[in-house]
Design a protein around this motif. Structure first.
Motif, PDB file in Angstrom:
ATOM      1  N   ILE A   6       0.611  -1.174   0.057  1.00  0.00           N
ATOM      2  CA  ILE A   6       0.151  -0.041   0.002  1.00  0.00           C
ATOM      3  C   ILE A   6       0.913   1.278  -0.031  1.00  0.00           C
ATOM      4  O   ILE A   6       1.909   1.413   0.902  1.00  0.00           O
ATOM      5  CB  ILE A   6      -1.064  -0.007   1.369  1.00  0.00           C
ATOM      6  CG1 ILE A   6      -1.519  -1.203   1.399  1.00  0.00           C
ATOM      7  CG2 ILE A   6      -1.893   1.067   1.324  1.00  0.00           C
ATOM      8  CD1 ILE A   6      -2.464  -1.600   0.318  1.00  0.00           C
ATOM      9  N   GLU A  54      11.736   2.116   3.306  1.00  0.00           N
ATOM     10  CA  GLU A  54      10.320   2.595   4.022  1.00  0.00           C
ATOM     11  C   GLU A  54       9.985   1.396   4.744  1.00  0.00           C
ATOM     12  O   GLU A  54       9.803   0.262   4.361  1.00  0.00           O
ATOM     13  CB  GLU A  54       9.390   2.453   2.606  1.00  0.00           C
ATOM     14  CG  GLU A  54       9.583   3.696   1.498  1.00  0.00           C
ATOM     15  CD  GLU A  54       8.556   3.905   0.498  1.00  0.00           C
ATOM     16  OE1 GLU A  54       7.406   2.918   0.643  1.00  0.00           O
ATOM     17  OE2 GLU A  54       8.426   4.789  -0.143  1.00  0.00           O
ATOM     18  N   GLU A  56       7.800  -0.671   7.081  1.00  0.00           N
ATOM     19  CA  GLU A  56       6.393  -0.713   6.980  1.00  0.00           C
ATOM     20  C   GLU A  56       5.910  -1.919   7.919  1.00  0.00           C
ATOM     21  O   GLU A  56       6.565  -2.936   8.216  1.00  0.00           O
ATOM     22  CB  GLU A  56       5.718  -0.845   5.697  1.00  0.00           C
ATOM     23  CG  GLU A  56       6.365  -0.112   4.694  1.00  0.00           C
ATOM     24  CD  GLU A  56       5.632   0.067   3.348  1.00  0.00           C
ATOM     25  OE1 GLU A  56       4.636  -0.859   3.287  1.00  0.00           O
ATOM     26  OE2 GLU A  56       6.006   0.905   2.550  1.00  0.00           O
ATOM     27  N   ASP A  85      10.178  -1.635   2.489  1.00  0.00           N
ATOM     28  CA  ASP A  85       9.702  -1.750   0.792  1.00  0.00           C
ATOM     29  C   ASP A  85      10.896  -0.827   0.255  1.00  0.00           C
ATOM     30  O   ASP A  85      10.602   0.451   0.264  1.00  0.00           O
ATOM     31  CB  ASP A  85       8.173  -0.989   0.949  1.00  0.00           C
ATOM     32  CG  ASP A  85       8.106  -0.486  -0.483  1.00  0.00           C
ATOM     33  OD1 ASP A  85       8.685  -0.931  -1.354  1.00  0.00           O
ATOM     34  OD2 ASP A  85       7.354   0.486  -0.769  1.00  0.00           O
ATOM     35  N   LYS A 106       9.980  -0.771  -7.678  1.00  0.00           N
ATOM     36  CA  LYS A 106       9.632  -1.254  -6.473  1.00  0.00           C
ATOM     37  C   LYS A 106       9.756  -2.713  -6.322  1.00  0.00           C
ATOM     38  O   LYS A 106       9.596  -3.256  -5.076  1.00  0.00           O
ATOM     39  CB  LYS A 106       8.227  -0.704  -6.385  1.00  0.00           C
ATOM     40  CG  LYS A 106       7.889   0.719  -6.129  1.00  0.00           C
ATOM     41  CD  LYS A 106       7.846   1.041  -4.325  1.00  0.00           C
ATOM     42  CE  LYS A 106       7.177   2.156  -3.793  1.00  0.00           C
ATOM     43  NZ  LYS A 106       7.604   2.419  -2.532  1.00  0.00           N
ATOM     44  N   THR A 175       4.351   3.189   4.636  1.00  0.00           N
ATOM     45  CA  THR A 175       5.298   3.714   5.418  1.00  0.00           C
ATOM     46  C   THR A 175       5.053   5.184   6.160  1.00  0.00           C
ATOM     47  O   THR A 175       4.273   5.818   5.573  1.00  0.00           O
ATOM     48  CB  THR A 175       6.616   4.151   4.679  1.00  0.00           C
ATOM     49  OG1 THR A 175       7.741   3.915   5.647  1.00  0.00           O
ATOM     50  CG2 THR A 175       6.497   5.211   3.523  1.00  0.00           C
TER      51      THR A 175
HETATM   52 MG    MG Z   1       6.081   1.866   0.899  1.00  0.00          MG
END
Ligand code: MG
Length: 208
Positions: A6, A54, A56, A85, A106, A175
């Motif tokens: 997300i 990031e 999470e 991430d 990503k 994040t």
């Molecule tokens: Mg992220």
């Protein structure tokens, strides 16, 4: 196994990258080959000059379901972990500019670092989870899931409208603010606050 992620799920993070706050969850995926577990090192990829962490909270899906109704959503996860991430921010910026998909920025190999699991009941305090990322021993991110734009249950309901949730799927829930670059040699450590007052390090990742 799917890795569902997300984007922009904390207002402060959406703002720090000058993105609008979304009205619906922003969903993307990483392939299973993105997973990096057991504290293995991460090798800085050659296609980026601006790799960002990031941190999470990650949910582990514990049963199969589609079109999950809100009153049953909390039954789909019992364990959580922390994950990174990893994002090639420069590559993502190029793709965003063109309106193209994000996958190569990503979803590349080992871009989804995953820590060890803890029971939700051990870390939820008033229904929320507090967590932090340390880079080389210094806190760089500090989040609390009470600041989520879309709650865990909402995400379960929303995602399962489009994708069948299957046991073992992972949801990277977004994040908080404080994302930033890493360089070779950095040590990233993800820490979760338990409701007995202690903290537990769930994730450790050395960038090589
Ligand atoms: Mg992220």
């Amino acid at each position: 196994m799917k890795i569902i992620c997300i984007g922009r799920n904390y207002i402060d993070h959406a703002k720090e990258l000058s993105n609008p706050v979304p009205g619906k969850p922003l969903v993307f995926m990483k392939p299973p080959s993105a997973l990096l577990i057991n504290g293995k090192p991460f090798y800085y990829p050659g296609f980026t000059k601006d790799l960002h962490y990031e941190l999470e909270v990650v949910l582990k899906i514990c049963k199969n379901g589609r079109h999950v109704q809100p009153e049953f959503a909390s039954g789909y996860y019992q364990e959580v972990s922390l994950g990174i991430d990893f994002t090639a921010r420069d590559v993502q910026a190029e793709l965003k500019k063109k309106g193209h998909p994000w996958e190569i920025a990503k979803g590349f190999d080992h871009s989804a670092v995953l820590g060890t699991w803890v029971g939700l009941r051990d870390v939820q305090k008033d229904g929320n989870i507090e967590f932090e990322l340390k880079k080389n021993g210094e806190r760089v991110q500090h989040g609390n899931t009470r600041d989520l734009i879309f709650s865990f249950d909402y995400l379960i309901v929303y995602i399962s409208r489009y994708f069948k949730l299957q046991m073992g799927d992972l949801i990277y829930t977004g994040t908080p603010a404080g994302v930033g670059p890493v360089k070779i040699g950095d040590l990233l450590e993800g820490v979760i606050y338990k409701n007995d007052g202690s903290t537990e390090q769930l994730l450790s990742c050395r960038v090589k």
